[in-house]
Write a protein that holds these residues in place. Structure first.
Motif, PDB file in Angstrom:
ATOM      1  N   LEU A  15      35.451  42.591  48.597  1.00  0.00           N
ATOM      2  CA  LEU A  15      35.346  42.359  47.271  1.00  0.00           C
ATOM      3  C   LEU A  15      36.570  41.849  46.860  1.00  0.00           C
ATOM      4  CD1 LEU A  15      32.867  44.737  45.343  1.00  0.00           C
ATOM      5  CD2 LEU A  15      32.211  42.563  45.742  1.00  0.00           C
ATOM      6  N   ARG A  16      36.638  40.788  46.302  1.00  0.00           N
ATOM      7  CA  ARG A  16      37.955  40.428  45.539  1.00  0.00           C
ATOM      8  C   ARG A  16      38.751  41.491  44.510  1.00  0.00           C
ATOM      9  NH1 ARG A  16      37.470  36.071  41.926  1.00  0.00           N
ATOM     10  NH2 ARG A  16      35.526  36.821  41.694  1.00  0.00           N
ATOM     11  N   LYS A  17      39.728  41.345  44.365  1.00  0.00           N
ATOM     12  CA  LYS A  17      40.444  42.336  43.441  1.00  0.00           C
ATOM     13  C   LYS A  17      39.949  42.307  42.047  1.00  0.00           C
ATOM     14  CE  LYS A  17      44.733  43.343  45.555  1.00  0.00           C
ATOM     15  NZ  LYS A  17      46.516  43.290  45.609  1.00  0.00           N
ATOM     16  N   GLN A  18      39.583  40.831  41.443  1.00  0.00           N
ATOM     17  CA  GLN A  18      39.029  40.806  40.270  1.00  0.00           C
ATOM     18  C   GLN A  18      37.711  41.139  40.096  1.00  0.00           C
ATOM     19  OE1 GLN A  18      40.588  38.507  42.095  1.00  0.00           O
ATOM     20  NE2 GLN A  18      40.993  36.407  41.275  1.00  0.00           N
ATOM     21  N   SER A  19      36.811  41.330  41.112  1.00  0.00           N
ATOM     22  CA  SER A  19      35.443  41.936  41.097  1.00  0.00           C
ATOM     23  C   SER A  19      35.687  43.533  41.223  1.00  0.00           C
ATOM     24  CB  SER A  19      34.669  41.428  42.349  1.00  0.00           C
ATOM     25  OG  SER A  19      34.258  40.266  42.248  1.00  0.00           O
ATOM     26  N   GLN A  20      36.688  43.906  41.751  1.00  0.00           N
ATOM     27  CA  GLN A  20      36.795  45.613  41.944  1.00  0.00           C
ATOM     28  C   GLN A  20      37.243  45.870  40.534  1.00  0.00           C
ATOM     29  OE1 GLN A  20      39.576  46.454  44.855  1.00  0.00           O
ATOM     30  NE2 GLN A  20      38.542  45.317  46.521  1.00  0.00           N
ATOM     31  N   TRP A  21      38.118  45.238  39.859  1.00  0.00           N
ATOM     32  CA  TRP A  21      38.367  45.383  38.482  1.00  0.00           C
ATOM     33  C   TRP A  21      37.263  45.313  37.452  1.00  0.00           C
ATOM     34  CZ3 TRP A  21      42.277  48.267  37.183  1.00  0.00           C
ATOM     35  CH2 TRP A  21      43.522  48.245  37.625  1.00  0.00           C
ATOM     36  N   HIS A  22      36.267  44.312  37.848  1.00  0.00           N
ATOM     37  CA  HIS A  22      35.181  44.266  36.861  1.00  0.00           C
ATOM     38  C   HIS A  22      34.385  45.302  37.101  1.00  0.00           C
ATOM     39  CE1 HIS A  22      34.974  39.495  36.543  1.00  0.00           C
ATOM     40  NE2 HIS A  22      35.734  40.047  35.724  1.00  0.00           N
ATOM     41  N   THR A  67      26.856  39.826  45.135  1.00  0.00           N
ATOM     42  CA  THR A  67      26.272  38.131  45.294  1.00  0.00           C
ATOM     43  C   THR A  67      27.325  37.279  44.443  1.00  0.00           C
ATOM     44  OG1 THR A  67      24.193  38.853  45.225  1.00  0.00           O
ATOM     45  CG2 THR A  67      24.431  36.576  44.923  1.00  0.00           C
ATOM     46  N   LEU A  68      27.786  37.320  43.261  1.00  0.00           N
ATOM     47  CA  LEU A  68      28.654  36.633  42.572  1.00  0.00           C
ATOM     48  C   LEU A  68      29.859  36.365  43.350  1.00  0.00           C
ATOM     49  CD1 LEU A  68      27.993  37.384  38.854  1.00  0.00           C
ATOM     50  CD2 LEU A  68      27.344  35.534  40.105  1.00  0.00           C
ATOM     51  N   ASP A  69      30.577  37.747  43.892  1.00  0.00           N
ATOM     52  CA  ASP A  69      31.876  37.593  44.447  1.00  0.00           C
ATOM     53  C   ASP A  69      31.741  36.770  45.656  1.00  0.00           C
ATOM     54  OD1 ASP A  69      34.822  39.362  44.737  1.00  0.00           O
ATOM     55  OD2 ASP A  69      33.550  39.399  46.805  1.00  0.00           O
ATOM     56  N   GLN A  70      30.797  37.157  46.615  1.00  0.00           N
ATOM     57  CA  GLN A  70      30.597  36.209  47.799  1.00  0.00           C
ATOM     58  C   GLN A  70      30.493  34.584  47.645  1.00  0.00           C
ATOM     59  OE1 GLN A  70      31.206  37.749  50.720  1.00  0.00           O
ATOM     60  NE2 GLN A  70      31.631  39.452  49.101  1.00  0.00           N
ATOM     61  N   LEU A  71      29.747  34.315  46.470  1.00  0.00           N
ATOM     62  CA  LEU A  71      29.519  32.706  46.164  1.00  0.00           C
ATOM     63  C   LEU A  71      31.190  32.382  45.624  1.00  0.00           C
ATOM     64  CD1 LEU A  71      26.016  32.820  44.716  1.00  0.00           C
ATOM     65  CD2 LEU A  71      26.861  31.993  47.057  1.00  0.00           C
ATOM     66  N   THR A  72      31.560  33.295  44.827  1.00  0.00           N
ATOM     67  CA  THR A  72      33.044  32.724  44.263  1.00  0.00           C
ATOM     68  C   THR A  72      33.793  32.507  45.336  1.00  0.00           C
ATOM     69  OG1 THR A  72      32.371  34.082  42.135  1.00  0.00           O
ATOM     70  CG2 THR A  72      34.931  33.517  42.747  1.00  0.00           C
ATOM     71  N   GLN A  73      33.922  33.432  46.288  1.00  0.00           N
ATOM     72  CA  GLN A  73      34.732  33.183  47.449  1.00  0.00           C
ATOM     73  C   GLN A  73      34.463  32.094  48.105  1.00  0.00           C
ATOM     74  OE1 GLN A  73      35.998  36.703  49.884  1.00  0.00           O
ATOM     75  NE2 GLN A  73      35.115  38.108  48.518  1.00  0.00           N
ATOM     76  N   GLY A 142      36.243  32.176  32.625  1.00  0.00           N
ATOM     77  CA  GLY A 142      37.543  31.908  32.110  1.00  0.00           C
ATOM     78  C   GLY A 142      38.760  32.781  32.538  1.00  0.00           C
ATOM     79  N   ILE A 143      38.351  34.137  32.585  1.00  0.00           N
ATOM     80  CA  ILE A 143      39.431  34.957  33.017  1.00  0.00           C
ATOM     81  C   ILE A 143      39.722  34.981  34.449  1.00  0.00           C
ATOM     82  CG2 ILE A 143      39.774  37.531  33.427  1.00  0.00           C
ATOM     83  CD1 ILE A 143      38.310  38.325  30.798  1.00  0.00           C
ATOM     84  N   ASP A 144      38.591  34.840  35.325  1.00  0.00           N
ATOM     85  CA  ASP A 144      38.790  34.687  36.835  1.00  0.00           C
ATOM     86  C   ASP A 144      39.572  33.571  37.025  1.00  0.00           C
ATOM     87  OD1 ASP A 144      37.605  36.897  37.472  1.00  0.00           O
ATOM     88  OD2 ASP A 144      35.962  35.893  38.883  1.00  0.00           O
ATOM     89  N   GLU A 145      39.318  32.469  36.364  1.00  0.00           N
ATOM     90  CA  GLU A 145      40.120  31.154  36.822  1.00  0.00           C
ATOM     91  C   GLU A 145      41.570  31.176  36.203  1.00  0.00           C
ATOM     92  OE1 GLU A 145      41.199  27.544  38.251  1.00  0.00           O
ATOM     93  OE2 GLU A 145      39.379  28.611  38.702  1.00  0.00           O
ATOM     94  N   SER A 146      41.901  31.940  35.122  1.00  0.00           N
ATOM     95  CA  SER A 146      43.265  32.024  34.688  1.00  0.00           C
ATOM     96  C   SER A 146      44.011  32.732  35.639  1.00  0.00           C
ATOM     97  CB  SER A 146      43.263  32.506  33.190  1.00  0.00           C
ATOM     98  OG  SER A 146      42.556  31.924  32.422  1.00  0.00           O
ATOM     99  N   ASN A 151      47.960  33.137  40.036  1.00  0.00           N
ATOM    100  CA  ASN A 151      48.286  33.619  41.258  1.00  0.00           C
ATOM    101  C   ASN A 151      48.765  32.327  42.119  1.00  0.00           C
ATOM    102  OD1 ASN A 151      48.150  36.120  40.880  1.00  0.00           O
ATOM    103  ND2 ASN A 151      45.975  36.206  41.364  1.00  0.00           N
ATOM    104  N   ARG A 152      47.822  31.256  42.127  1.00  0.00           N
ATOM    105  CA  ARG A 152      48.192  30.046  42.930  1.00  0.00           C
ATOM    106  C   ARG A 152      49.586  29.285  42.452  1.00  0.00           C
ATOM    107  NH1 ARG A 152      46.670  28.847  47.608  1.00  0.00           N
ATOM    108  NH2 ARG A 152      46.772  26.464  47.269  1.00  0.00           N
TER     109      ARG A 152
END
Length: 357
Positions: A15-22, A67-73, A142-146, A151-152
């Motif tokens: 999982l991404r860090k964002q998803s872990q925090w979610h 599922t959302l995390d894998q599709l987001t990646q 919005g939060i994920d994209e911010s 980071n980018r």
């Protein structure tokens, strides 16, 4: 036993860090809230219902999050750059809007079909849940994209700073590679052989040698120089080489006049000429030919006939790597390097001069 288990778990997607925090920040209050909203007062008054409904909803929500995390990646891998923000955001919104209702309605269907925990379907309540889910999706994307864009941007800034360091190091190494005992010794040796027999040529040699060193010492003050200036320097630099190698080396320059005002990183041509001399046999019976010419599409071709020296030639890492770094620092396309059985060619992008207006 531990060494055998770890490789097994490493095969699972992470999982991404964002998803872990979610998971850590959202689920502890979201799961009880949604469970109460679906089941009602029974969720709080019956301990068994509270435990099993919480576990069931946790499993459903975790499946949705994974599922959302894998599709987001997958979306992020396809559209990773800051310039692709809009393509990335609308695809993420589409993923969230399609996936989350699937899990919500699937869970409600499960509850209704098996009458779990005394559940009775309420269309109004389901509509409210879907509406809340839509708002949550907008906030999450919005939060994920911010976070991702921040980071980018930070990574791009650090990469640019790193390229600046590489550029400064390359300039230093380029200067050091020329102002070294071997180069100075060869130049002075050529000069000493001229002084007694050909004093006029010796005087000319000293003049060209002073031009070379003056350019080497002053040129690092700017990021770019004009092609005309670089070619003038190359003529002085080549004069030293010609004095040393005689008929064993030839330089041909064919540059269209309109391109003389175009720009390129300083010492670029010197590095390429130096590499050609360093890696190829130079002999009167087997002369090294170096060509510098422009193309119709605004590139500068630097090529030499291939007659490589036998055995490995030590490299001081000055050359193509540093030229590439300079062009990347300027946000330009990389030079194109090609080699066949006859020629080694480097095609350099030329930068149009900035208009004074």
């Amino acid at each position: 036993m531990k060494s055998a288990i770890l490789p097994f778990f490493r095969r699972f997607p992470r999982l991404r860090k964002q998803s872990q925090w979610h998971f850590l920040l959202l689920f502890p209050w979201f799961i009880p809230l949604i469970s109460y909203w679906v089941i009602g007062d029974r969720y709080l008054t019956h301990p068994g219902t509270f435990i099993w409904a919480t576990l069931l909803n946790l499993v459903i929500a975790s499946g949705c999050l994974f599922t959302l995390d894998q599709l987001t990646q997958w979306v992020v891998r396809r559209y990773p750059n800051l310039g692709q923000t809009w393509q990335r955001v609308w695809r993420l919104l589409l993923v969230f809007i399609l996936i989350t209702p699937f899990f919500i309605l699937g869970g409600i269907f499960l509850y209704d079909t098996f009458h779990l925990f005394g559940y009775h379907h309420d269309p109004g309540s389901t509509g409210q849940i879907l509406l809340l889910n839509l708002a949550a999706n907008l906030v999450s994307v919005g939060i994920d994209e911010s976070v991702y864009s921040l980071n980018r941007w930070r990574e791009n800034t650090m990469e640019k700073e790193q390229l600046k360091k590489v550029n400064l190091q390359s300039q230093y190494e380029s200067l050091k590679s020329q102002v070294n005992p071997h180069f100075l010794f060869n130049s002075l040796n050529s000069l000493s052989s001229l002084i007694a027999d050909e004093p006029a040529r010796a005087e000319e040699f000293v003049d060209e040698m002073s031009k070379v060193y003056r350019y080497l010492l002053q040129t690092n003050e700017g990021e770019l120089t004009t092609l005309a200036t670089e070619l003038t320097f190359i003529q002085s630099y080549f004069h030293l080489l010609k004095t040393r190698y005689g008929s064993g080396i030839t330089l041909e320059v064919s540059v269209a006049e309109p391109y003389l005002s175009y720009q390129l990183p300083p010492l670029t041509l010197q590095m390429l000429v130096e590499n050609a001399v360093k890696h190829n046999v130079i002999h009167a019976n087997k002369p090294l030919l170096i060509e510098i010419k422009t193309t119709q599409v605004g590139r500068l071709l630097v090529r030499n006939n291939l007659q490589q020296k036998t055995g490995r030639v030590a490299s001081n890492q000055v050359g193509l790597t540093n030229i590439m770094a300079k062009y990347r620092l300027l946000a330009q396309s990389d030079p194109i390097v090609t080699s066949d059985s006859s020629y080694f060619t480097v095609a350099l992008p030329l930068l149009e001069p900035k208009s004074s207006g």
